[in-house]
Design a protein around this motif. Structure first.
Motif, short mmCIF file in Angstrom:
data_model
loop_
_atom_site.label_atom_id
_atom_site.label_comp_id
_atom_site.label_asym_id
_atom_site.label_seq_id
_atom_site.Cartn_x
_atom_site.Cartn_y
_atom_site.Cartn_z
N TYR A 1 36.08 66.73 49.51
CA TYR A 1 35.72 65.37 49.11
C TYR A 1 34.97 65.38 47.78
O TYR A 1 35.03 64.43 47.03
CB TYR A 1 34.84 64.71 50.17
CG TYR A 1 35.57 64.30 51.44
CD1 TYR A 1 36.90 64.63 51.66
CD2 TYR A 1 34.91 63.58 52.42
CE1 TYR A 1 37.54 64.26 52.82
CE2 TYR A 1 35.55 63.21 53.59
CZ TYR A 1 36.87 63.54 53.78
OH TYR A 1 37.50 63.17 54.93
N PHE A 2 34.26 66.47 47.56
CA PHE A 2 33.57 66.62 46.28
C PHE A 2 33.53 68.10 45.92
O PHE A 2 33.76 68.97 46.76
CB PHE A 2 32.13 66.04 46.34
CG PHE A 2 31.14 66.91 47.07
CD1 PHE A 2 30.37 67.84 46.38
CD2 PHE A 2 30.98 66.80 48.44
CE1 PHE A 2 29.45 68.65 47.05
CE2 PHE A 2 30.06 67.59 49.12
CZ PHE A 2 29.30 68.52 48.43
N SER A 3 33.24 68.36 44.66
CA SER A 3 32.99 69.72 44.21
C SER A 3 31.84 69.65 43.22
O SER A 3 31.19 68.61 43.09
CB SER A 3 34.23 70.35 43.58
OG SER A 3 34.04 71.74 43.43
N ILE A 4 31.59 70.75 42.55
CA ILE A 4 30.50 70.83 41.59
C ILE A 4 31.07 71.40 40.29
O ILE A 4 31.81 72.38 40.32
CB ILE A 4 29.37 71.72 42.14
CG1 ILE A 4 28.85 71.10 43.45
CG2 ILE A 4 28.25 71.89 41.14
CD1 ILE A 4 28.00 72.03 44.28
N ASP A 5 30.73 70.75 39.18
CA ASP A 5 31.28 71.21 37.90
C ASP A 5 30.44 72.38 37.35
O ASP A 5 29.48 72.82 37.98
CB ASP A 5 31.41 70.06 36.90
CG ASP A 5 30.08 69.47 36.44
OD1 ASP A 5 29.02 70.12 36.62
OD2 ASP A 5 30.10 68.36 35.88
N ASP A 6 30.82 72.85 36.17
CA ASP A 6 30.15 74.02 35.58
C ASP A 6 28.71 73.72 35.14
O ASP A 6 27.97 74.63 34.80
CB ASP A 6 30.96 74.54 34.38
CG ASP A 6 32.28 75.15 34.82
OD1 ASP A 6 32.52 75.29 36.04
OD2 ASP A 6 33.09 75.49 33.93
N GLU A 7 28.34 72.45 35.13
CA GLU A 7 26.96 72.07 34.80
C GLU A 7 26.18 71.71 36.06
O GLU A 7 25.11 71.12 35.99
CB GLU A 7 26.96 70.89 33.81
CG GLU A 7 27.58 71.26 32.48
CD GLU A 7 27.72 70.06 31.55
OE1 GLU A 7 27.48 68.91 31.99
OE2 GLU A 7 28.07 70.29 30.38
N TYR A 8 26.76 72.04 37.22
CA TYR A 8 26.15 71.84 38.54
C TYR A 8 25.98 70.38 38.91
O TYR A 8 25.06 70.00 39.61
CB TYR A 8 24.80 72.59 38.65
CG TYR A 8 24.93 74.05 38.26
CD1 TYR A 8 25.75 74.91 38.97
CD2 TYR A 8 24.23 74.56 37.16
CE1 TYR A 8 25.89 76.25 38.61
CE2 TYR A 8 24.36 75.89 36.79
CZ TYR A 8 25.19 76.72 37.53
OH TYR A 8 25.32 78.05 37.17
N LYS A 9 26.94 69.55 38.45
CA LYS A 9 26.93 68.14 38.79
C LYS A 9 28.04 67.84 39.79
O LYS A 9 29.11 68.47 39.74
CB LYS A 9 27.11 67.28 37.53
CG LYS A 9 25.94 67.36 36.58
CD LYS A 9 26.17 66.51 35.35
CE LYS A 9 24.99 66.63 34.40
NZ LYS A 9 25.23 65.88 33.16
#
Length: 199
Positions: A139-147
């Motif tokens: 449903y969600f993930s986290i990008d390379d900036e931890y967002k």
């Protein structure tokens, strides 16, 4: 079982049954880590019916089967270390869960997918049960900036849980531990869940 234990020259390693004082006794808290074929067949015959036993509970058929299970060694220690890294708090933004009974030391890149990173603390996130499940389902993930990035490919807008617990935190940074989440693991999670750009 009694005759097996009486005639055994050496006691089986960590056997949970012993023959003492003329009777068969089960050792409290013990377990069986090594077993020979004779003892195995005795246990099977005495504990599990020879064929599947089906029972109807509100029209749902259930049964029992003996299965071999592959156990993940080190999983418990990994989970503990991940939770410690996040100071026993769910790292999802806006989530205040810090009850040990509702926290999971979750793999980012799954256990089955990446052997080298199985025990690597940077491949773990401390999440509450709800955010762990949402993360696992993509449903969600986290990008390379931890967002937090949401999965636009998932039809989850009708989910009240998603609307309240995940969607409002889009683009917000997760709470970080001393050991930062591994960027390659996060990329693998996004790829596995088809998140190439959130919404």
């Amino acid at each position: 079982m009694i005759s097996y234990l009486k005639n055994k020259k050496e006691r089986p390693l960590n056997c949970f049954f012993v023959y003492q004082a003329g009777r068969l006794q089960c050792l409290n808290g013990a377990y069986l880590s090594k077993i020979d074929s004779v003892l195995f067949s005795l246990i099977i015959e005495s504990k599990i019916p020879p064929k599947d036993k089906e029972v109807s509970i509100e029209n749902v058929l259930v049964n029992e089967k003996l299965r071999e299970v592959v156990q993940r060694r080190g999983q418990e220690k990994f989970s503990l270390k991940v939770k410690e890294n996040y100071n026993w708090h769910c790292c999802f933004p806006g989530c205040d869960i810090n009850d040990k009974n509702f926290l999971v030391g979750a793999h980012i890149d799954r256990w089955a997918d990446n052997v080298e990173k199985r025990g690597n603390i940077s491949n773990g996130l401390c999440l509450c049960c709800i955010h762990d499940r949402a993360f696992e389902l993509g449903y969600f993930s986290i990008d390379d900036e931890y967002k937090v990035i949401l999965n636009k490919g998932k039809d989850i807008n009708n989910s009240l849980l998603f609307q309240k617990s995940v969607k409002p935190f889009k683009n917000q940074m997760i709470k970080l531990g001393n050991i930062l989440p591994d960027i390659e693991s996060l990329q693998a999670h996004r790829l596995r869940n088809g998140i190439f750009g959130g919404y």
